[in-house]
Design a protein around this motif. Sequence first.
Motif, PDB file in Angstrom:
ATOM      1  N   LEU A 244      63.885  65.979 -30.459  1.00  0.00           N
ATOM      2  CA  LEU A 244      65.097  66.504 -29.834  1.00  0.00           C
ATOM      3  C   LEU A 244      66.330  66.202 -30.681  1.00  0.00           C
ATOM      4  CD1 LEU A 244      64.908  65.914 -25.968  1.00  0.00           C
ATOM      5  CD2 LEU A 244      65.261  68.076 -27.170  1.00  0.00           C
ATOM      6  N   ARG A 245      67.122  67.242 -30.920  1.00  0.00           N
ATOM      7  CA  ARG A 245      68.347  67.100 -31.715  1.00  0.00           C
ATOM      8  C   ARG A 245      69.596  67.483 -30.932  1.00  0.00           C
ATOM      9  NH1 ARG A 245      65.669  69.896 -37.157  1.00  0.00           N
ATOM     10  NH2 ARG A 245      64.028  68.336 -37.377  1.00  0.00           N
ATOM     11  N   VAL A 246      69.456  68.442 -30.019  1.00  0.00           N
ATOM     12  CA  VAL A 246      70.592  68.892 -29.202  1.00  0.00           C
ATOM     13  C   VAL A 246      70.168  68.823 -27.742  1.00  0.00           C
ATOM     14  CG1 VAL A 246      72.174  70.781 -28.686  1.00  0.00           C
ATOM     15  CG2 VAL A 246      71.394  70.420 -31.040  1.00  0.00           C
ATOM     16  N   LEU A 247      70.936  68.063 -26.942  1.00  0.00           N
ATOM     17  CA  LEU A 247      70.590  67.870 -25.531  1.00  0.00           C
ATOM     18  C   LEU A 247      71.833  68.084 -24.678  1.00  0.00           C
ATOM     19  CD1 LEU A 247      68.601  67.015 -23.325  1.00  0.00           C
ATOM     20  CD2 LEU A 247      69.169  64.628 -23.838  1.00  0.00           C
ATOM     21  N   ASN A 248      71.755  69.029 -23.750  1.00  0.00           N
ATOM     22  CA  ASN A 248      72.868  69.335 -22.854  1.00  0.00           C
ATOM     23  C   ASN A 248      72.509  68.898 -21.444  1.00  0.00           C
ATOM     24  OD1 ASN A 248      75.020  70.335 -21.421  1.00  0.00           O
ATOM     25  ND2 ASN A 248      74.973  72.372 -22.349  1.00  0.00           N
ATOM     26  N   LEU A 249      73.199  67.828 -20.972  1.00  0.00           N
ATOM     27  CA  LEU A 249      72.990  67.310 -19.630  1.00  0.00           C
ATOM     28  C   LEU A 249      74.242  67.466 -18.781  1.00  0.00           C
ATOM     29  CD1 LEU A 249      71.110  64.013 -20.566  1.00  0.00           C
ATOM     30  CD2 LEU A 249      70.108  66.122 -19.693  1.00  0.00           C
ATOM     31  N   SER A 250      75.144  68.348 -19.180  1.00  0.00           N
ATOM     32  CA  SER A 250      76.409  68.492 -18.474  1.00  0.00           C
ATOM     33  C   SER A 250      76.206  68.889 -17.015  1.00  0.00           C
ATOM     34  CB  SER A 250      77.296  69.520 -19.179  1.00  0.00           C
ATOM     35  OG  SER A 250      76.700  70.794 -19.185  1.00  0.00           O
ATOM     36  N   GLU A 251      77.078  68.346 -16.144  1.00  0.00           N
ATOM     37  CA  GLU A 251      77.079  68.637 -14.718  1.00  0.00           C
ATOM     38  C   GLU A 251      75.725  68.362 -14.066  1.00  0.00           C
ATOM     39  OE1 GLU A 251      78.722  72.681 -15.157  1.00  0.00           O
ATOM     40  OE2 GLU A 251      80.518  71.919 -14.151  1.00  0.00           O
ATOM     41  N   THR A 252      75.083  67.273 -14.478  1.00  0.00           N
ATOM     42  CA  THR A 252      73.875  66.777 -13.816  1.00  0.00           C
ATOM     43  C   THR A 252      74.188  65.389 -13.253  1.00  0.00           C
ATOM     44  OG1 THR A 252      73.008  65.746 -15.842  1.00  0.00           O
ATOM     45  CG2 THR A 252      72.396  68.045 -15.426  1.00  0.00           C
ATOM     46  N   VAL A 253      73.192  64.750 -12.627  1.00  0.00           N
ATOM     47  CA  VAL A 253      73.423  63.448 -11.989  1.00  0.00           C
ATOM     48  C   VAL A 253      73.201  62.286 -12.955  1.00  0.00           C
ATOM     49  CG1 VAL A 253      72.847  64.320  -9.719  1.00  0.00           C
ATOM     50  CG2 VAL A 253      71.036  63.357 -11.163  1.00  0.00           C
ATOM     51  N   ILE A 254      73.134  62.571 -14.226  1.00  0.00           N
ATOM     52  CA  ILE A 254      72.856  61.547 -15.227  1.00  0.00           C
ATOM     53  C   ILE A 254      73.915  60.443 -15.188  1.00  0.00           C
ATOM     54  CG2 ILE A 254      72.533  61.123 -17.690  1.00  0.00           C
ATOM     55  CD1 ILE A 254      70.414  62.883 -16.106  1.00  0.00           C
ATOM     56  N   ALA A 255      73.469  59.187 -15.299  1.00  0.00           N
ATOM     57  CA  ALA A 255      74.365  58.032 -15.280  1.00  0.00           C
ATOM     58  C   ALA A 255      74.063  57.113 -16.465  1.00  0.00           C
ATOM     59  CB  ALA A 255      74.226  57.289 -13.955  1.00  0.00           C
ATOM     60  N   ASP A 256      74.742  55.983 -16.509  1.00  0.00           N
ATOM     61  CA  ASP A 256      74.645  55.071 -17.659  1.00  0.00           C
ATOM     62  C   ASP A 256      73.213  54.635 -17.952  1.00  0.00           C
ATOM     63  OD1 ASP A 256      77.379  55.118 -18.100  1.00  0.00           O
ATOM     64  OD2 ASP A 256      77.759  53.420 -16.775  1.00  0.00           O
ATOM     65  N   ASP A 257      72.438  54.311 -16.911  1.00  0.00           N
ATOM     66  CA  ASP A 257      71.069  53.819 -17.129  1.00  0.00           C
ATOM     67  C   ASP A 257      70.195  54.842 -17.840  1.00  0.00           C
ATOM     68  OD1 ASP A 257      71.749  51.464 -15.914  1.00  0.00           O
ATOM     69  OD2 ASP A 257      70.853  51.960 -13.974  1.00  0.00           O
ATOM     70  N   ASP A 258      70.474  56.111 -17.612  1.00  0.00           N
ATOM     71  CA  ASP A 258      69.671  57.159 -18.244  1.00  0.00           C
ATOM     72  C   ASP A 258      69.935  57.248 -19.740  1.00  0.00           C
ATOM     73  OD1 ASP A 258      68.576  58.096 -15.721  1.00  0.00           O
ATOM     74  OD2 ASP A 258      70.589  58.870 -15.335  1.00  0.00           O
ATOM     75  N   VAL A 259      71.142  56.878 -20.152  1.00  0.00           N
ATOM     76  CA  VAL A 259      71.482  56.928 -21.580  1.00  0.00           C
ATOM     77  C   VAL A 259      70.609  55.965 -22.377  1.00  0.00           C
ATOM     78  CG1 VAL A 259      73.336  56.616 -23.268  1.00  0.00           C
ATOM     79  CG2 VAL A 259      73.827  57.662 -21.059  1.00  0.00           C
ATOM     80  N   ALA A 260      70.170  54.882 -21.737  1.00  0.00           N
ATOM     81  CA  ALA A 260      69.306  53.923 -22.426  1.00  0.00           C
ATOM     82  C   ALA A 260      68.022  54.590 -22.895  1.00  0.00           C
ATOM     83  CB  ALA A 260      68.998  52.751 -21.505  1.00  0.00           C
ATOM     84  N   VAL A 261      67.500  55.535 -22.103  1.00  0.00           N
ATOM     85  CA  VAL A 261      66.295  56.263 -22.504  1.00  0.00           C
ATOM     86  C   VAL A 261      66.599  57.163 -23.697  1.00  0.00           C
ATOM     87  CG1 VAL A 261      64.566  57.938 -21.775  1.00  0.00           C
ATOM     88  CG2 VAL A 261      65.384  56.214 -20.161  1.00  0.00           C
ATOM     89  N   LEU A 262      67.756  57.804 -23.675  1.00  0.00           N
ATOM     90  CA  LEU A 262      68.122  58.714 -24.753  1.00  0.00           C
ATOM     91  C   LEU A 262      68.273  57.977 -26.076  1.00  0.00           C
ATOM     92  CD1 LEU A 262      70.774  60.907 -22.906  1.00  0.00           C
ATOM     93  CD2 LEU A 262      68.293  61.223 -23.049  1.00  0.00           C
ATOM     94  N   ALA A 263      68.587  56.693 -26.022  1.00  0.00           N
ATOM     95  CA  ALA A 263      68.763  55.914 -27.249  1.00  0.00           C
ATOM     96  C   ALA A 263      67.483  55.850 -28.061  1.00  0.00           C
ATOM     97  CB  ALA A 263      69.250  54.505 -26.911  1.00  0.00           C
ATOM     98  N   SER A 264      66.336  56.157 -27.428  1.00  0.00           N
ATOM     99  CA  SER A 264      65.063  56.129 -28.162  1.00  0.00           C
ATOM    100  C   SER A 264      64.842  57.399 -28.975  1.00  0.00           C
ATOM    101  CB  SER A 264      63.900  55.946 -27.178  1.00  0.00           C
ATOM    102  OG  SER A 264      63.789  57.076 -26.317  1.00  0.00           O
ATOM    103  N   LEU A 265      65.702  58.419 -28.778  1.00  0.00           N
ATOM    104  CA  LEU A 265      65.557  59.689 -29.495  1.00  0.00           C
ATOM    105  C   LEU A 265      66.289  59.583 -30.828  1.00  0.00           C
ATOM    106  CD1 LEU A 265      66.173  62.072 -26.459  1.00  0.00           C
ATOM    107  CD2 LEU A 265      63.968  61.393 -27.459  1.00  0.00           C
ATOM    108  N   THR A 266      65.577  59.196 -31.849  1.00  0.00           N
ATOM    109  CA  THR A 266      66.211  58.871 -33.131  1.00  0.00           C
ATOM    110  C   THR A 266      66.778  60.077 -33.866  1.00  0.00           C
ATOM    111  OG1 THR A 266      64.042  58.975 -34.208  1.00  0.00           O
ATOM    112  CG2 THR A 266      64.806  56.817 -33.457  1.00  0.00           C
ATOM    113  N   ASP A 267      66.361  61.292 -33.500  1.00  0.00           N
ATOM    114  CA  ASP A 267      66.877  62.493 -34.157  1.00  0.00           C
ATOM    115  C   ASP A 267      68.016  63.154 -33.383  1.00  0.00           C
ATOM    116  OD1 ASP A 267      65.067  62.143 -36.146  1.00  0.00           O
ATOM    117  OD2 ASP A 267      63.852  63.922 -35.709  1.00  0.00           O
ATOM    118  N   LEU A 268      68.341  62.646 -32.195  1.00  0.00           N
ATOM    119  CA  LEU A 268      69.345  63.291 -31.351  1.00  0.00           C
ATOM    120  C   LEU A 268      70.707  63.285 -32.050  1.00  0.00           C
ATOM    121  CD1 LEU A 268      69.636  64.656 -28.598  1.00  0.00           C
ATOM    122  CD2 LEU A 268      70.397  62.460 -27.670  1.00  0.00           C
ATOM    123  N   SER A 269      71.256  64.486 -32.260  1.00  0.00           N
ATOM    124  CA  SER A 269      72.500  64.639 -33.016  1.00  0.00           C
ATOM    125  C   SER A 269      73.674  65.096 -32.164  1.00  0.00           C
ATOM    126  CB  SER A 269      72.302  65.652 -34.155  1.00  0.00           C
ATOM    127  OG  SER A 269      71.211  65.304 -34.967  1.00  0.00           O
TER     128      SER A 269
END
Length: 456
Positions: A244-269
């Motif tokens: 994954l390089r481009v991820l759009n989570l706008s206007e969802t219920v995503i919160a701070d704890d969920d960002v910790a999971v995204l930190a594992s995506l080393t290619d996310l730009s």
Amino acid sequence: PVGPVGVEGPHLFPDEHEVDKKEDDPESPGDIFRDLVQPIFEASCYKCHGPEKQKSGLRLDLREAAMADREFATIIPGNAEESELIMRITLSDSDEDRMPPEGERLSESEVATLRSWIDSGAHWPDPEISPLPDETELEVQRPTPRGLAPGKLPDLPRIVVSDDSVRANISKALEVLRGMGVRAAPVSQIDDAHEAVFRLLRKSATDEMVASLKGLEPVLTRLDLAGTSVTSASIRGLWRFGKLRVLNLSETVIADDDVAVLASLTDLSVLNLFGTAVTDDCLALLERMPSLRRVYLWRTAVTNEAARDLARVRPDLLVDNGVVPAPTPIKAPVKVETSGIWPGREEELAVDHVHDGSLETIWSGPEEARTGWVQLTLEKPHRVVGVRLDEGDFPRIQKFIVEVQKDAQWVELASGTTIGSKKNVLFDSLEASVFRLKILESVETPVIAEFDLLTD
């Protein structure tokens, strides 16, 4: 316009007087179109005005077609209010001409994005053409080291899959997703990178539907979940999609704890968190994401101060929280010099009037002059991001440039045509002490009421 907080200046959409930028510049209009504008067209317009169907003869997937001469111009670069596109998407729900005609209307943020894009010139870059990749089963390569240009995307490898079983799983996943109404397809014809767009389904897109991405793990590079009903359950499973390089989570219920999971995506730009519940607490995680180059934090609880701190710590990361820090005049002693003054009116039109804080007093060149210059010299170098110009009641200048003195040479920073009242001319920030407004054309004797240096 709204823009990033970072070292490259405050504007997301370049001002008409800024120095021209190349299309691969991290904050260039080309990037704005690809990252923010085109996804809106794809999600809300292509169904009726795309490659397969062109209602009323309108296509919004091709620049020439979208900009074509029509009775009511769809897009008028530089004029959003007169553009038919903006008129249609802002009509009331009861109006039969409202676009899109069915389903949810565009969000306030999407409308604001399209307005800003059109008012900034509606730049639409040429399609990217890249050489064919080498054929390997699955290329793996780490991103290039961080650069210092905020927003410049890292060089990541093309994704090529030749294993038949992997390809079979990809085909099966695509069939399932398309059957649910998800836009799932290859990103281009040059490699096997894929995208999945759930935003078309809005709130009907659920965690169960996101689970159908299974099989795209080796090739999914773009995922759009904006405005959907996905929860943390879906986010927790994204670690499997390491490409994954481009991820759009706008206007969802995503919160701070969920960002910790995204930190594992080393290619996310590129990460869009607009309108989510994230706060300052997630910024430490964003800071440690190695490939992240653009993060959008509009309408979140992230403070302007924390966003600025992140931009300073990560000079390669464009941090955009929708706040434009207003440049302010530098409050420091300035020596004023000019190319000349109207003979016999030296007191009335004194050179110091261009920097005395009053629009009631003015400087004017010699009566017959139609060109000239005004120079400001600081006692020591300051960080300068632009200038503020004002002709008071005498708008006459037709062409000008702003210059800085470097190593005894004048270097152009920006240019423009008319000035008028309270004109802010912004450019890339720099440390210097000598700046000059050079007047190239004027219909009458040039007049300047105020000339200020701006800092952020």
